[in-house]
Write a protein that holds these residues in place. Structure first.
Motif, mmCIF file in Angstrom:
data_model
loop_
_atom_site.group_PDB
_atom_site.id
_atom_site.type_symbol
_atom_site.label_atom_id
_atom_site.label_comp_id
_atom_site.label_asym_id
_atom_site.label_seq_id
_atom_site.Cartn_x
_atom_site.Cartn_y
_atom_site.Cartn_z
ATOM 1 N N HIS A 290 -3.281 4.994 -4.200
ATOM 2 C CA HIS A 290 -2.273 4.176 -5.108
ATOM 3 C C HIS A 290 -3.165 4.248 -6.447
ATOM 4 O O HIS A 290 -4.219 3.941 -6.406
ATOM 5 N N GLN A 298 -5.586 -5.299 -11.128
ATOM 6 C CA GLN A 298 -5.626 -5.363 -9.675
ATOM 7 C C GLN A 298 -6.185 -4.041 -9.006
ATOM 8 O O GLN A 298 -6.169 -4.103 -7.711
ATOM 9 N N ASN A 301 -9.250 -4.198 -6.946
ATOM 10 C CA ASN A 301 -9.017 -5.133 -5.767
ATOM 11 C C ASN A 301 -8.153 -4.750 -4.977
ATOM 12 O O ASN A 301 -8.224 -5.015 -3.597
ATOM 13 N N LEU A 302 -7.310 -3.766 -5.198
ATOM 14 C CA LEU A 302 -6.238 -3.131 -4.173
ATOM 15 C C LEU A 302 -7.221 -2.189 -3.235
ATOM 16 O O LEU A 302 -6.881 -2.069 -2.058
ATOM 17 N N LYS A 305 -9.294 -4.061 -0.791
ATOM 18 C CA LYS A 305 -8.270 -4.661 0.319
ATOM 19 C C LYS A 305 -8.010 -3.661 1.462
ATOM 20 O O LYS A 305 -8.000 -3.559 2.630
ATOM 21 N N ASP A 306 -7.961 -2.128 0.774
ATOM 22 C CA ASP A 306 -7.735 -1.100 1.519
ATOM 23 C C ASP A 306 -9.123 -1.009 2.563
ATOM 24 O O ASP A 306 -8.945 -0.898 3.902
ATOM 25 N N ARG A 337 -1.344 -2.141 4.732
ATOM 26 C CA ARG A 337 -1.267 -1.961 3.231
ATOM 27 C C ARG A 337 -0.331 -1.398 2.722
ATOM 28 O O ARG A 337 -0.195 -1.613 1.332
ATOM 29 N N ASP A 340 2.021 -4.165 0.781
ATOM 30 C CA ASP A 340 1.488 -4.777 -0.337
ATOM 31 C C ASP A 340 1.217 -3.946 -1.614
ATOM 32 O O ASP A 340 1.388 -4.301 -2.517
ATOM 33 N N THR A 341 0.684 -2.535 -1.337
ATOM 34 C CA THR A 341 0.603 -1.712 -2.289
ATOM 35 C C THR A 341 1.850 -1.189 -3.019
ATOM 36 O O THR A 341 1.872 -1.347 -4.312
ATOM 37 N N MET A 344 2.720 -4.292 -5.352
ATOM 38 C CA MET A 344 1.859 -4.440 -6.418
ATOM 39 C C MET A 344 2.463 -3.088 -7.291
ATOM 40 O O MET A 344 2.294 -3.301 -8.793
ATOM 41 N N GLY A 389 -6.694 -13.105 -5.441
ATOM 42 C CA GLY A 389 -6.599 -12.443 -4.263
ATOM 43 C C GLY A 389 -6.954 -13.202 -3.061
ATOM 44 O O GLY A 389 -7.301 -12.781 -1.985
#
Length: 404
Positions: A290, A298, A301-302, A305-306, A337, A340-341, A344, A389
């Motif tokens: 992504h 973000q 931070n994405l 999260k991954d 994931r 959420d991706t 965003m 987050g």
């Protein structure tokens, strides 16, 4: 045979390697990076690390090394105006923390973050190979056969692509993407100023796109300056005096005299979302999965999260004696994931379209919306938690500061 081969030695690839080895030391993990040895030391950029990502880096044992270089963001100010406006009214401010007295984010020099993660990889026995890259791969029933540039062949149970938004491995895996070019570029540089920023980050919504100033150590700020691509290229390649004059028009004089102390570069901005995150014995993470607009800060931070979700998926499958490269195992990571991706990506797309224009009715509506959020504590608290987050009950454990 390797357990996990990670293609890409940036913060995503390195933090995944550390996460896996911390939780499951017996796993054989290797990082392959096409950048020359020492290239990471030349990166002058800084990144916003949200509170949840800070917790994760703390669990991984690297935050104490990063912290002396990190500058807390204690306040966020949002304005909406034209560059030439003499007064920029403040429509929204965020003052709050990310829980447990932590700031909702820190600004961290990329060299400090990557250096700490590289050191952790070395201490944990992760092989980190520079100046080579994955040329091709073929997934089989029990392993993925990988050919490196130069012809060397390796086998692994799982190949993870962390090779950036223009991922060649994603293309080689046949994974399609949803893409949109915004016709904008983000100018990134660092400035020094006379007066202290006091931990305040500001985002000015201007007709060409957001102009963000983010606090760094020693009276410096990192800039992410969005312009139309043709204007960005002109500014980056042009005269220093013209660049600083245009910079001052946008930055203002509240922090005194400005001096550009870092190189300036422009990066094209767009939306890229992979339609799939996994294939048999193959997974995407970070920008390879992504690429979003930096309007919300973000992107990094994405990626973290991954890492937290993929590491937990792999480690728990390994503990149960399952095949960590099987599609059945990797589907859990994808389901964790992908939504959420996508959310965003859509959010940043809408925000960029809403704020990167000078249409009067749209400006009135968005400024009313910003003012409304500023006056509703519960809604404001929700946005602070999103910026930090802060993990929910279904989020990966690392983001809550818990080991896998």
């Amino acid at each position: 045979m390797l357990d996990v081969l990670i293609a890409g030695g940036g913060y995503v690839g390195l933090s995944l390697a550390v996460s896996l080895k911390k939780a499951a030391p017996h796993l054989d993990v290797m990082v392959i990076d096409g950048a020359p040895e020492g290239a990471w030391k030349k990166d002058q950029r800084a990144s916003a690390v949200a509170s949840a990502a800070e917790r994760m880096l703390d669990v991984l044992g690297v935050w104490d090394e990063i912290a002396p270089e990190a500058e807390p963001i204690r306040r966020m100010v949002i304005t909406d105006s034209k560059a030439a406006d003499p007064v920029r009214p403040v429509f929204l401010t965020f003052d709050g923390d990310g829980g447990e007295g932590r700031p909702f984010a820190h600004m961290v020099p990329n060299t400090a973050m990557v250096g700490a993660l590289r050191g952790a990889c070395s201490a944990l026995g992760v092989v980190n190979r520079q100046s080579t890259m994955v040329e091709s791969f073929k997934s089989g029933d029990h392993a993925v056969a990988v050919t490196l540039a130069g012809g060397e062949e390796l086998e692994a149970r799982l190949l993870v692509a962390c090779d950036g938004v223009r991922s060649k491995l994603r293309d080689a895996a046949g994974i399609k993407t949803v893409e949109f070019d915004y016709g904008q570029s983000g100018i990134v540089t660092t400035v020094e100023h006379e007066r202290p920023h006091e931990g305040t980050a500001e985002e000015h919504f201007l007709p060409a796109g957001p102009f963000a100033t983010l606090p760094l150590k020693n009276n410096r700020s990192s800039l992410v300056w969005t312009e139309r691509t043709e204007d960005a290229e002109r500014l980056v390649k042009g005269d220093d005096f013209l660049f600083e004059e245009e910079l001052e028009r946008r930055f203002g004089h509240k922090l005194g005299h400005l001096k550009v102390v870092g190189g300036r570069r422009a990066f094209p901005l767009g939306l890229t979302l992979a339609r799939d995150f996994v294939k048999p014995r193959f997974a995407l993470a970070g920008d390879a999965a992504h690429g979003i607009h930096p309007i919300s800060g973000q992107g990094l931070n994405l990626g973290f999260k991954d890492v937290a979700a993929l590491a937990e998926t792999i480690v728990e499958a390994d503990r149960l004696g399952l095949d960590i490269g099987s599609l059945a195992v990797l589907e859990r990571y994808q389901s964790w994931r992908r939504f959420d991706t996508f959310r965003m990506g859509v959010t940043t797309d809408v925000l960029n379209r809403l704020f990167s224009n000078d249409i009067t009715p749209v400006r009135i509506a968005r400024d009313f919306g910003l003012g409304l959020v500023d006056r509703l504590p519960s809604l404001k608290s929700f946005f602070i938690r999103q910026a930090a987050g802060i993990a929910g009950e279904t989020d990966p454990r690392l983001l809550s500061g818990q080991p896998i």
